[in-house]
Write an enzyme that holds these catalytic residues in place. Structure first.
Site, PDB file in Angstrom:
ATOM      1  N   GLU A  60       8.770 -12.302 -21.394  1.00  0.00           N
ATOM      2  CA  GLU A  60       8.494 -10.927 -20.972  1.00  0.00           C
ATOM      3  C   GLU A  60       7.370 -10.316 -21.826  1.00  0.00           C
ATOM      4  O   GLU A  60       6.481  -9.626 -21.302  1.00  0.00           O
ATOM      5  CB  GLU A  60       9.792 -10.114 -21.072  1.00  0.00           C
ATOM      6  CG  GLU A  60       9.684  -8.635 -20.786  1.00  0.00           C
ATOM      7  CD  GLU A  60       9.173  -8.284 -19.399  1.00  0.00           C
ATOM      8  OE1 GLU A  60       9.042  -9.161 -18.536  1.00  0.00           O
ATOM      9  OE2 GLU A  60       8.875  -7.101 -19.188  1.00  0.00           O
TER      10      GLU A  60
ATOM     11  N   LYS B 247       2.644  -2.058  -7.925  1.00  0.00           N
ATOM     12  CA  LYS B 247       4.003  -1.924  -8.457  1.00  0.00           C
ATOM     13  C   LYS B 247       5.033  -2.651  -7.590  1.00  0.00           C
ATOM     14  O   LYS B 247       5.888  -3.352  -8.101  1.00  0.00           O
ATOM     15  CB  LYS B 247       4.349  -0.436  -8.556  1.00  0.00           C
ATOM     16  CG  LYS B 247       5.699  -0.149  -9.162  1.00  0.00           C
ATOM     17  CD  LYS B 247       5.691  -0.384 -10.644  1.00  0.00           C
ATOM     18  CE  LYS B 247       7.045  -0.111 -11.281  1.00  0.00           C
ATOM     19  NZ  LYS B 247       7.146  -0.806 -12.578  1.00  0.00           N
TER      20      LYS B 247
ATOM     21  N   ARG C 102       1.384   1.745  -5.895  1.00  0.00           N
ATOM     22  CA  ARG C 102       1.608   0.735  -4.862  1.00  0.00           C
ATOM     23  C   ARG C 102       0.343  -0.039  -4.495  1.00  0.00           C
ATOM     24  O   ARG C 102       0.387  -1.008  -3.744  1.00  0.00           O
ATOM     25  CB  ARG C 102       2.152   1.395  -3.595  1.00  0.00           C
ATOM     26  CG  ARG C 102       3.433   2.175  -3.804  1.00  0.00           C
ATOM     27  CD  ARG C 102       3.913   2.770  -2.514  1.00  0.00           C
ATOM     28  NE  ARG C 102       4.192   1.734  -1.547  1.00  0.00           N
ATOM     29  CZ  ARG C 102       5.339   1.083  -1.456  1.00  0.00           C
ATOM     30  NH1 ARG C 102       6.324   1.390  -2.257  1.00  0.00           N
ATOM     31  NH2 ARG C 102       5.503   0.148  -0.561  1.00  0.00           N
TER      32      ARG C 102
ATOM     33  N   ASN D  94       0.949  -0.143   6.012  1.00  0.00           N
ATOM     34  CA  ASN D  94       1.327  -0.893   4.814  1.00  0.00           C
ATOM     35  C   ASN D  94       2.035  -2.149   5.295  1.00  0.00           C
ATOM     36  O   ASN D  94       3.091  -2.050   5.911  1.00  0.00           O
ATOM     37  CB  ASN D  94       2.265  -0.019   3.955  1.00  0.00           C
ATOM     38  CG  ASN D  94       2.955  -0.802   2.849  1.00  0.00           C
ATOM     39  OD1 ASN D  94       2.422  -1.798   2.373  1.00  0.00           O
ATOM     40  ND2 ASN D  94       4.121  -0.360   2.441  1.00  0.00           N
ATOM     41  N   GLY D  95       1.454  -3.305   5.046  1.00  0.00           N
ATOM     42  CA  GLY D  95       2.092  -4.551   5.482  1.00  0.00           C
ATOM     43  C   GLY D  95       1.050  -5.546   5.967  1.00  0.00           C
ATOM     44  O   GLY D  95      -0.142  -5.410   5.675  1.00  0.00           O
TER      45      GLY D  95
ATOM     46  N   TRP E 155      -3.748  -1.871  -1.297  1.00  0.00           N
ATOM     47  CA  TRP E 155      -3.799  -3.119  -2.070  1.00  0.00           C
ATOM     48  C   TRP E 155      -4.182  -4.170  -1.045  1.00  0.00           C
ATOM     49  O   TRP E 155      -3.411  -4.497  -0.149  1.00  0.00           O
ATOM     50  CB  TRP E 155      -2.439  -3.415  -2.682  1.00  0.00           C
ATOM     51  CG  TRP E 155      -2.466  -4.583  -3.628  1.00  0.00           C
ATOM     52  CD1 TRP E 155      -2.761  -4.557  -4.957  1.00  0.00           C
ATOM     53  CD2 TRP E 155      -2.165  -5.943  -3.315  1.00  0.00           C
ATOM     54  NE1 TRP E 155      -2.670  -5.816  -5.479  1.00  0.00           N
ATOM     55  CE2 TRP E 155      -2.307  -6.698  -4.494  1.00  0.00           C
ATOM     56  CE3 TRP E 155      -1.796  -6.620  -2.146  1.00  0.00           C
ATOM     57  CZ2 TRP E 155      -2.102  -8.065  -4.559  1.00  0.00           C
ATOM     58  CZ3 TRP E 155      -1.590  -7.981  -2.207  1.00  0.00           C
ATOM     59  CH2 TRP E 155      -1.735  -8.691  -3.402  1.00  0.00           C
TER      60      TRP E 155
ATOM     61  N   CYS F  12       0.857  -1.177   0.000  1.00  0.00           N
ATOM     62  CA  CYS F  12       0.000   0.000   0.000  1.00  0.00           C
ATOM     63  C   CYS F  12       0.894   1.228   0.000  1.00  0.00           C
ATOM     64  O   CYS F  12       2.095   1.129   0.198  1.00  0.00           O
ATOM     65  CB  CYS F  12      -0.873   0.014   1.240  1.00  0.00           C
ATOM     66  SG  CYS F  12      -1.753  -1.531   1.470  1.00  0.00           S
TER      67      CYS F  12
ATOM     68  N   HIS G  96       6.293 -29.663 -28.388  1.00  0.00           N
ATOM     69  CA  HIS G  96       6.047 -30.545 -27.248  1.00  0.00           C
ATOM     70  C   HIS G  96       4.728 -30.213 -26.547  1.00  0.00           C
ATOM     71  O   HIS G  96       4.543 -30.562 -25.387  1.00  0.00           O
ATOM     72  CB  HIS G  96       7.224 -30.463 -26.272  1.00  0.00           C
ATOM     73  CG  HIS G  96       8.512 -30.859 -26.918  1.00  0.00           C
ATOM     74  ND1 HIS G  96       8.868 -32.174 -27.125  1.00  0.00           N
ATOM     75  CD2 HIS G  96       9.494 -30.113 -27.467  1.00  0.00           C
ATOM     76  CE1 HIS G  96      10.035 -32.212 -27.745  1.00  0.00           C
ATOM     77  NE2 HIS G  96      10.431 -30.964 -27.962  1.00  0.00           N
TER      78      HIS G  96
ATOM     79  N   GLU H 149      -0.599  -8.850 -18.254  1.00  0.00           N
ATOM     80  CA  GLU H 149      -0.823  -8.017 -17.073  1.00  0.00           C
ATOM     81  C   GLU H 149      -1.566  -6.722 -17.376  1.00  0.00           C
ATOM     82  O   GLU H 149      -2.291  -6.220 -16.531  1.00  0.00           O
ATOM     83  CB  GLU H 149       0.469  -7.755 -16.295  1.00  0.00           C
ATOM     84  CG  GLU H 149       1.414  -6.764 -16.882  1.00  0.00           C
ATOM     85  CD  GLU H 149       2.635  -6.512 -16.003  1.00  0.00           C
ATOM     86  OE1 GLU H 149       2.507  -6.420 -14.785  1.00  0.00           O
ATOM     87  OE2 GLU H 149       3.737  -6.383 -16.568  1.00  0.00           O
TER      88      GLU H 149
ATOM     89  N   LYS I  80       3.827  -8.947 -20.320  1.00  0.00           N
ATOM     90  CA  LYS I  80       3.345  -7.576 -20.553  1.00  0.00           C
ATOM     91  C   LYS I  80       1.914  -7.618 -21.068  1.00  0.00           C
ATOM     92  O   LYS I  80       1.068  -6.852 -20.622  1.00  0.00           O
ATOM     93  CB  LYS I  80       4.198  -6.833 -21.588  1.00  0.00           C
ATOM     94  CG  LYS I  80       5.551  -6.356 -21.193  1.00  0.00           C
ATOM     95  CD  LYS I  80       5.593  -5.268 -20.162  1.00  0.00           C
ATOM     96  CE  LYS I  80       5.564  -5.852 -18.782  1.00  0.00           C
ATOM     97  NZ  LYS I  80       6.806  -6.052 -18.111  1.00  0.00           N
TER      98      LYS I  80
HETATM   99  O1  M6R Z   1      10.386  -4.366  -8.136  1.00  0.00           O
HETATM  100  P1  M6R Z   1      10.720  -5.736  -8.660  1.00  0.00           P
HETATM  101  O2  M6R Z   1      11.557  -5.667  -9.880  1.00  0.00           O
HETATM  102  O3  M6R Z   1      11.321  -6.618  -7.618  1.00  0.00           O
HETATM  103  O4  M6R Z   1       9.335  -6.348  -9.056  1.00  0.00           O
HETATM  104  C1  M6R Z   1       9.233  -7.661  -9.510  1.00  0.00           C
HETATM  105  C2  M6R Z   1       7.883  -7.919 -10.127  1.00  0.00           C
HETATM  106  O5  M6R Z   1       6.865  -7.704  -9.210  1.00  0.00           O
HETATM  107  C3  M6R Z   1       7.640  -7.020 -11.351  1.00  0.00           C
HETATM  108  O6  M6R Z   1       8.650  -7.144 -12.292  1.00  0.00           O
HETATM  109  C4  M6R Z   1       6.292  -7.370 -12.000  1.00  0.00           C
HETATM  110  O7  M6R Z   1       6.343  -8.639 -12.551  1.00  0.00           O
HETATM  111  C5  M6R Z   1       5.916  -6.321 -13.056  1.00  0.00           C
HETATM  112  N1  M6R Z   1       4.568  -5.903 -12.868  1.00  0.00           N
HETATM  113  C6  M6R Z   1       6.033  -6.819 -14.430  1.00  0.00           C
HETATM  114  O8  M6R Z   1       5.718  -5.847 -15.372  1.00  0.00           O
END
Ligand code: M6R
Length: 615
Positions: free
Chosen positions: A488, A610, A27, A101-102, A75, A2, A511, A495, A492
């Site tokens: 990757e 994030k 966040r 936050n936590g 969150w 959060c 496979h 998500e 993208k």
């Molecule tokens: O801050 P970090 O690089 O440790 O975060 C890792 C993942 O949470 C982050 O890369 C996440 O997968 C992204 N939303 C991908 O776009």
């Protein structure tokens, strides 16, 4: 996961907190709330939804005056996102109010005990339990808020960054941290509290970052004094001068942060190698490596730990390290590594990659590696983040703030820094010839201009996005260095556009995944000239014979794949190991445009945050 913001001083707190929450929405953004002290009492407003919903509700329903306040963007962990579970939370007396936050893991047992003593709870949150525990300590022990917070926190298990105030003592805010970030902005007769420095950057560039297990009673007219939560010992705050500027955290004319960050990549990559890549002298300078060179030289292997996109950057690095420096590399999901009793020795070097530097699983993996005596090297973007502080040494990516939830420039700058590291070790270990080393350095310097060129694919990518925006599935294929890019690209797309997508090494298609291919299935294939080109072309033939729709990312001037594919996107030619820095660009743009066309919230996709500061 959060965002928390607080203010105490002489200005109106409301606009500062609201603006701060907007900046911290990356966040978490499923609910938001604010509590303000107006000189006689607390005015609290909270709601499910975004900060803009909170603004509308607060301005219509409470007095927004006062120069003391706290705010929260959530969150959800405990309790569904709704108005009641949103923060801030009151204690039963209504005197205390908290943002958190936590996660408090043992909240169930504490709640039961408090209920036995007559406390009632309106929400399902662990946070409401914590504020009532603090209240109970104040009553039972007859202590002031700061002491009560300390005693209460010694009874809880979990992670927190909290800010609490008492309406009976409205000249102070008590803050504490364990596992979640907390920064205090220090101004002239005013203090700001936030999960990162972005909420207060226009007011002060002096900040104190709390360490784990530290707390502070922030009192107007007094200097900050930090205390250790466990033993009450005093810690002296280090006031840091922030490098951040306001422009970096605003959209700068782009519709979305993600698009801005995609376009920032040429510059960000240059910032990553600036000062490190010294081609005129024929050296790569990385202070964090130089300080531990012997450990790197003696290492039996490198273990890379990371999550999400950072894990994908780690996979690219595995190919680069093994190929250039001839060091054995294992890449692990931090979340698996931390729980699987891995074999780690003092001859391992563990590299932790994290944009935010706050990812809970990566942090835990680091702690485990340190316990086993490994050297831990961090690759982080956020300066002063927990991972940057927890590691023995490291290298920042210098990408500037990444605010869009989907990682873009973090990925390419992580690969850049890891390439520098691999080249440096390759040279030290004499695994690369002087000639090749020089050629790599010179080629790396060309990459920003080549990324610029790759960005010119935007117009064609937009046309492709229009054609496939309604697909329900998508496959991404790549080989070698571009297999992680396929992963990757798929991440993208899923998500931010909520289209199901999978990445595979192209040869694995036979496979299993090939069964999915029909005339409705778009398949994005990375088919650059270097490395396994002919084999990827064969894979493309196999897709074509099953009527799959082929979107190929190719090297400029490629004709062979153009004849086979439905769409081609060209990127400039470069060394094979550097192709991920280019091939990833059109894939970022593709997911961006599809998400925009599907009317998705690009910068704040559903259910995500994030920084994943909970496991
Ligand atoms: O801050 P970090 O690089 O440790 O975060 C890792 C993942 O949470 C982050 O890369 C996440 O997968 C992204 N939303 C991908 O776009």
């Amino acid at each position: 996961m959060c965002g928390i913001v607080g203010y105490i001083g002489y200005r109106e707190a409301y606009p500062i907190i609201i603006k701060g929450l907007e900046r911290l929405e990356y966040r978490g953004y499923d609910s938001a709330g604010i509590a303000l002290f107006d000189g006689s009492g607390i005015n609290l407003s909270k709601t499910k939804g975004k900060v803009e919903d909170l603004k509308a509700k607060a301005e219509a329903s409470i007095s927004i005056e006062g120069s003391l306040g706290i705010g929260h963007t959530r969150w959800a962990t405990h309790g569904v996102p709704n108005d009641v579970n949103s923060h801030p939370h009151y204690s039963n007396s209504g005197n205390l109010v908290i943002i958190h936050n936590g996660i408090i893991e043992n909240y169930g047992a504490i709640k039961e005990e408090l209920q036995n003593r007559g406390y009632t709870f309106s929400s399902d949150t662990d946070t409401e339990v914590l504020i009532n525990l603090i209240e109970e300590v104040m009553k039972k022990e007859g202590v002031m808020l700061g002491k009560a917070v300390q005693i209460a926190l010694n009874q809880v298990v979990g992670a927190y960054a909290i800010a609490v105030f008492d309406k009976e003592k409205p000249n102070e805010i008590v803050v504490a941290k364990l596992g979640s970030p907390l920064a205090i902005g220090v101004g002239e007769n005013e203090f700001f509290i936030a999960s990162d420095a972005s909420p207060f950057i226009e007011f002060t560039n002096n900040a104190v970052y709390l360490e784990d297990e530290e707390m502070a009673v922030i009192r107007l007219g007094k200097e900050i004094k930090l205390r250790k939560i466990k033993d009450d010992s005093i810690a002296y705050p280090l006031v840091q001068e922030l490098q951040l500027n306001l422009e970096e955290i605003e959209k700068g004319g782009y519709d979305h942060f993600m698009l801005k960050e995609i376009y920032e990549q040429p510059h960000a990559i240059k910032d990553t190698y600036r000062g490190r890549l010294r081609s005129a002298q024929g050296i790569i300078k990385m202070a964090g490596v130089d300080d531990h060179l012997q450990e790197f030289m003696d290492a039996d292997r490198i273990i890379i730990v990371a999550c999400g996109t950072s894990w994908h950057a780690g996979l690219v690095a595995e190919y680069i390290f093994e190929n250039l420096a001839r060091i054995s590399v294992e890449v692990e999901y931090a979340s698996e590594f931390r729980y699987r009793n891995p074999v780690i020795t003092d001859r391992d070097v563990v590299i932790a990659i994290s944009q935010s530097g706050e990812t809970a699983d990566t942090l835990a993996a680091i702690k485990l590696a340190k316990e086993h005596g490994a050297l831990v090297f961090g690759v982080c973007n956020v300066v002063g983040s927990s991972i940057a502080r927890e590691t023995h040494a490291g290298a920042y990516t210098h990408a500037g703030p990444e605010i869009g939830v989907a990682s873009t420039k973090a990925f390419t700058t992580q690969i850049t820094v890891l390439t520098l590291l691999a080249l440096k070790l390759a040279k030290e270990r004499k695994a690369i010839s002087e000639e090749d080393f020089t050629a790599y350095m010179l080629e790396l310097e060309e990459i920003p201009a080549k990324v610029e060129k790759a960005l010119e694919s935007n117009a064609i990518v937009e046309i492709i996005a229009e054609a496939y925006k309604d697909s329900s599935n998508c496959l991404y294929l790549g080989r070698g260095y571009n297999f992680p890019v396929a992963l990757e690209g798929a991440l993208k797309l899923k998500e931010i556009s909520y289209i199901h997508a999978e990445g595979y090494p192209a040869a694995e298609m036979k496979h299993g995944p090939i069964a999915l291919i029909d005339d409705q299935m778009p398949v994005v294939v990375i088919a650059t000239k270097k490395g396994h080109y002919e084999k990827v072309v064969s894979n493309i033939q196999e897709i074509k014979s099953r009527h799959g729709k082929i979107i190929a990312v190719v090297t400029e001037g490629d004709e062979q794949v153009r004849d086979l594919a439905d769409h081609v996107i060209e990127v400039p030619e470069t060394f094979e190991s550097l192709t991920p820095l280019l091939t990833t660009i059109p894939l970022q743009l593709l997911s961006y445009h599809i998400a925009v066309m599907r009317d998705c919230n690009v910068d704040q996709p559903r259910n995500l945050a994030k920084s994943v500061t909970v496991e």
